[in-house]
Design a protein around this motif. Sequence first.
Motif, PDB file in Angstrom:
ATOM      1  N   ALA A 212      28.408  96.563   5.262  1.00  0.00           N
ATOM      2  CA  ALA A 212      28.037  95.075   5.998  1.00  0.00           C
ATOM      3  C   ALA A 212      26.935  95.829   6.612  1.00  0.00           C
ATOM      4  O   ALA A 212      26.409  94.917   6.500  1.00  0.00           O
ATOM      5  N   ALA A 213      25.962  96.706   6.500  1.00  0.00           N
ATOM      6  CA  ALA A 213      24.781  96.557   6.902  1.00  0.00           C
ATOM      7  C   ALA A 213      24.460  96.216   5.665  1.00  0.00           C
ATOM      8  O   ALA A 213      23.225  95.573   6.567  1.00  0.00           O
ATOM      9  N   ALA A 214      24.897  95.953   4.665  1.00  0.00           N
ATOM     10  CA  ALA A 214      23.871  95.606   3.514  1.00  0.00           C
ATOM     11  C   ALA A 214      23.865  94.006   3.498  1.00  0.00           C
ATOM     12  O   ALA A 214      22.988  93.215   3.572  1.00  0.00           O
ATOM     13  N   ARG A 215      25.254  93.700   4.470  1.00  0.00           N
ATOM     14  CA  ARG A 215      25.380  92.203   3.999  1.00  0.00           C
ATOM     15  C   ARG A 215      24.855  91.804   5.159  1.00  0.00           C
ATOM     16  O   ARG A 215      23.989  90.620   4.906  1.00  0.00           O
ATOM     17  N   GLU A 216      24.110  92.605   6.913  1.00  0.00           N
ATOM     18  CA  GLU A 216      23.626  91.983   7.597  1.00  0.00           C
ATOM     19  C   GLU A 216      21.976  92.087   7.057  1.00  0.00           C
ATOM     20  O   GLU A 216      21.110  91.104   7.323  1.00  0.00           O
ATOM     21  N   LEU A 217      21.784  92.945   6.156  1.00  0.00           N
ATOM     22  CA  LEU A 217      19.977  92.747   5.827  1.00  0.00           C
ATOM     23  C   LEU A 217      20.255  91.699   4.575  1.00  0.00           C
ATOM     24  O   LEU A 217      18.919  91.247   5.421  1.00  0.00           O
ATOM     25  N   ALA A 218      20.559  91.505   3.986  1.00  0.00           N
ATOM     26  CA  ALA A 218      20.759  90.020   2.682  1.00  0.00           C
ATOM     27  C   ALA A 218      20.958  89.072   3.235  1.00  0.00           C
ATOM     28  O   ALA A 218      19.648  88.390   2.964  1.00  0.00           O
ATOM     29  N   THR A 219      20.736  88.598   4.683  1.00  0.00           N
ATOM     30  CA  THR A 219      21.189  87.116   5.581  1.00  0.00           C
ATOM     31  C   THR A 219      19.296  87.709   5.866  1.00  0.00           C
ATOM     32  O   THR A 219      18.766  85.937   5.614  1.00  0.00           O
ATOM     33  N   GLY A 220      19.110  88.192   6.181  1.00  0.00           N
ATOM     34  CA  GLY A 220      17.609  87.927   6.525  1.00  0.00           C
ATOM     35  C   GLY A 220      16.263  88.064   5.385  1.00  0.00           C
ATOM     36  O   GLY A 220      15.729  87.285   4.851  1.00  0.00           O
ATOM     37  N   PHE A 221      16.861  89.015   3.534  1.00  0.00           N
ATOM     38  CA  PHE A 221      16.023  89.022   3.031  1.00  0.00           C
ATOM     39  C   PHE A 221      15.905  87.683   2.115  1.00  0.00           C
ATOM     40  O   PHE A 221      15.423  87.290   1.587  1.00  0.00           O
ATOM     41  N   ALA A 222      17.418  86.907   2.399  1.00  0.00           N
ATOM     42  CA  ALA A 222      17.465  85.628   1.764  1.00  0.00           C
ATOM     43  C   ALA A 222      16.608  84.458   2.334  1.00  0.00           C
ATOM     44  O   ALA A 222      16.335  84.129   1.336  1.00  0.00           O
ATOM     45  N   ALA A 223      16.636  84.659   3.529  1.00  0.00           N
ATOM     46  CA  ALA A 223      15.499  84.026   3.971  1.00  0.00           C
ATOM     47  C   ALA A 223      14.283  84.117   3.538  1.00  0.00           C
ATOM     48  O   ALA A 223      13.711  82.845   3.669  1.00  0.00           O
ATOM     49  N   THR A 224      13.643  84.975   3.149  1.00  0.00           N
ATOM     50  CA  THR A 224      12.460  84.896   2.783  1.00  0.00           C
ATOM     51  C   THR A 224      12.170  84.756   0.910  1.00  0.00           C
ATOM     52  O   THR A 224      10.903  85.990   0.617  1.00  0.00           O
ATOM     53  N   ALA A 225      13.026  85.230   0.389  1.00  0.00           N
ATOM     54  CA  ALA A 225      13.355  85.155  -1.050  1.00  0.00           C
ATOM     55  C   ALA A 225      12.487  84.571  -1.402  1.00  0.00           C
ATOM     56  O   ALA A 225      11.304  84.902  -3.039  1.00  0.00           O
TER      57      ALA A 225
ATOM     58  N   CYS B 119      17.516  88.558  -2.225  1.00  0.00           N
ATOM     59  CA  CYS B 119      16.681  88.996  -2.731  1.00  0.00           C
ATOM     60  C   CYS B 119      16.418  89.781  -4.000  1.00  0.00           C
ATOM     61  O   CYS B 119      16.756  91.123  -3.700  1.00  0.00           O
ATOM     62  N   PRO B 120      16.270  89.360  -5.414  1.00  0.00           N
ATOM     63  CA  PRO B 120      16.677  90.973  -7.072  1.00  0.00           C
ATOM     64  C   PRO B 120      15.359  91.541  -6.765  1.00  0.00           C
ATOM     65  O   PRO B 120      15.460  92.195  -7.238  1.00  0.00           O
ATOM     66  N   SER B 121      14.414  91.019  -6.256  1.00  0.00           N
ATOM     67  CA  SER B 121      12.975  91.648  -6.380  1.00  0.00           C
ATOM     68  C   SER B 121      12.987  92.976  -5.348  1.00  0.00           C
ATOM     69  O   SER B 121      13.191  93.400  -5.896  1.00  0.00           O
TER      70      SER B 121
END
Length: 377
Positions: free
Chosen positions: A19-32, A84-86
């Motif tokens: 769940a923590a990773a899913r929340e972080l991923a939302t922000g990461f996707a926005a800047t990928a 964000c794969p990088s």
Amino acid sequence: MTVSTHPFEAPAHEAHWVAAARELATGFAATAAEFDETAEIPLANLRALHASGLDAATLPEEHGGQDLSYRTFGAVLRLLSAACPSTACIWLMHIGAAGGLVQMSTPEVAGFYAGELKAGKRFANALSEPACGNLFLLPQQIAEPAEGGFRLTGAKRFVSGCEIADHFLVNALVDGTPAFFGHAPDDTMTYVPIWDTMGLRASRSQLVTFDGTLLRADRRCLPSTGPRPNHIAAGLAYLSLGIADAALAALTEHARSRTIPTTGQPLSDMQWLEFEAADAALRLESAAMYAGHTMWLADQNSPGFIGATVRAKPLANEAARDIAQLGVRVGGGSGYLRTSPIQRIFRDAQAGGLMAYSVEVCKAHLGKETLTAQANG
């Protein structure tokens, strides 16, 4: 809420990490897309991962960690890679290097590296050599005996996140045998800016040169006692699975929103695309299932782990590549524009099959194994 009990999924007591990773991923996707454009290391993402506790959670309990299961690690990595794969690539190599040094070192040195990881220090792998032929665990460069350790002159390539690393996991030949060392960056090392690439641009996997670098004897890892699970071998398939997830999501969104002018129907109603989407989903689910099997084996410390990784990686690599290719076909001219996520995902999808062990190396191994087994009845 019903808690899944499937043996390949994250254990229920670790669901909060997913769940923590899913929340972080939302922000990461926005800047990928921005990080892809600038090719800058997504340092803010990496710091957020550390702040979440995920870095430390991967450590053994004896070193203050939570013995995060490989199944949960895979689920986390897949979410990060879709976003964000990088970021996911650097984090995988960071955890792999830190975990390797903790796992392979003497108790005192292992405690030191565990403390460094918990303190937010960065780790990177310096294993792959320009002439190693994709076999990064078989170094060709020799570290010569010297006072206090061994001196290495040579180069390592594709060192993800090297420019921000506080510690490196380095390998070299010592007395004809591959050996691993922990090493802190010093002025005998140079980062050569070669990383102007098609995909995974923000991973900044530069070439690192060593000019008489002293690999300290007291930082030399202990001899291997046999095959054992490791995060990098386990995680490489999940980098591709995440990219495949993103590719399927992007092509689905485009197909459902694009209307065919002559019929007024959405592109998603075309039967050819329904067949292609079904094939993509089947391949992705199959690759994910085998990757889950690999992680289950890792959690059992099974000797079958290494063999499973050689199967899981090409399945995931090729699924990502082919689903991303379908995305380009579905996106058409719109998907070909640099402003479209489809083209970025397509570029990122090419990397997995090239990363060691490449699809070709895996298939060569599996082909020999299969033909030998058939010949022996």
